[in-house]
Design a protein around this motif. Structure first.
Motif, PDB file in Angstrom:
ATOM      1  N   THR A 157      38.191  50.432  34.765  1.00  0.00           N
ATOM      2  CA  THR A 157      37.570  49.115  34.922  1.00  0.00           C
ATOM      3  C   THR A 157      36.120  49.152  34.449  1.00  0.00           C
ATOM      4  O   THR A 157      35.667  48.241  33.743  1.00  0.00           O
ATOM      5  N   PRO A 167      37.965  47.643  40.382  1.00  0.00           N
ATOM      6  CA  PRO A 167      39.273  46.989  40.269  1.00  0.00           C
ATOM      7  C   PRO A 167      39.643  46.274  41.567  1.00  0.00           C
ATOM      8  O   PRO A 167      39.145  46.605  42.632  1.00  0.00           O
ATOM      9  N   GLN A 171      45.384  45.296  41.121  1.00  0.00           N
ATOM     10  CA  GLN A 171      45.416  46.185  39.964  1.00  0.00           C
ATOM     11  C   GLN A 171      45.820  47.600  40.387  1.00  0.00           C
ATOM     12  O   GLN A 171      46.592  48.262  39.698  1.00  0.00           O
TER      13      GLN A 171
END
Length: 182
Positions: A157, A167, A171
């Protein structure tokens, strides 16, 4: 030329007669399938071939028939792919009581929650806790694996969206299902 380039991971051998038949056939697919059969010790597995070569069932069947016509494979092999495994059941809907009971217990889950909150820099919501518990209980991923997955997701991320970005739990859950499948 280095020996490692010629023999990656082991030696496959074929008779000169087999090589001659493959060359005369002019079929690269037949040569690839024959090499795959050699790698598998002569055992034909349509699903294994599909995964290894990325071919469709039609292409596998046609090429295998070619090999059989060349005398390089058995004509009586089962060319049908193995049935697809049944789709896994969906994860259970954990209740807040399930999460509370697990948080009060002596197991690894409470420690995992605290460490995830620290790494993500936020207090996990009830929804977040349910997603985390799905990874922990339903997917049966050990706490260490969930932490490794979290670290990987945080790095990805930050690489994609910049430093400091974290994140979402959705996710992490999605990636956990991928890791479990792999």
């Amino acid at each position: 030329m280095a020996a490692g380039v010629l023999l990656p991971g082991g030696v496959l051998s074929m008779t000169s007669s087999a090589a001659e038949r493959l060359v005369r056939s002019g079929s690269g697919d037949a040569a690839l399938l024959y090499l795959q059969l050699l790698r598998q010790g002569g055992q034909f597995d349509a699903e294994g071939v599909r995964k290894a070569l990325g071919w469709s069932a039609d292409r596998i069947s046609t090429t295998y028939t070619q090999l059989a016509d060349l005398g390089l494979a058995r004509k009586d092999a089962d060319l049908s792919p193995a049935p697809a495994p049944p789709e896994p059941d969906s994860p259970p809907d954990y209740t807040s009581a399930d999460i509370a009971r697990e948080m009060e217990g002596p197991g690894a889950f409470p420690h995992l929650v605290r460490e995830l909150e620290r790494r993500l820099g936020k207090v996990l919501s009830a929804s977040d806790l349910k997603m985390l518990y799905t990874m922990f209980d339903y997917l049966a991923l050990p706490a260490e694996v969930i932490l490794l997955l979290t670290t990987w997701c945080i790095e990805e991320t930050e690489r994609k969206y910049g430093p400091g970005r974290k994140p979402r739990m959705s996710q992490l859950k999605k990636e956990a299902f991928v890791w479990r499948r792999l």
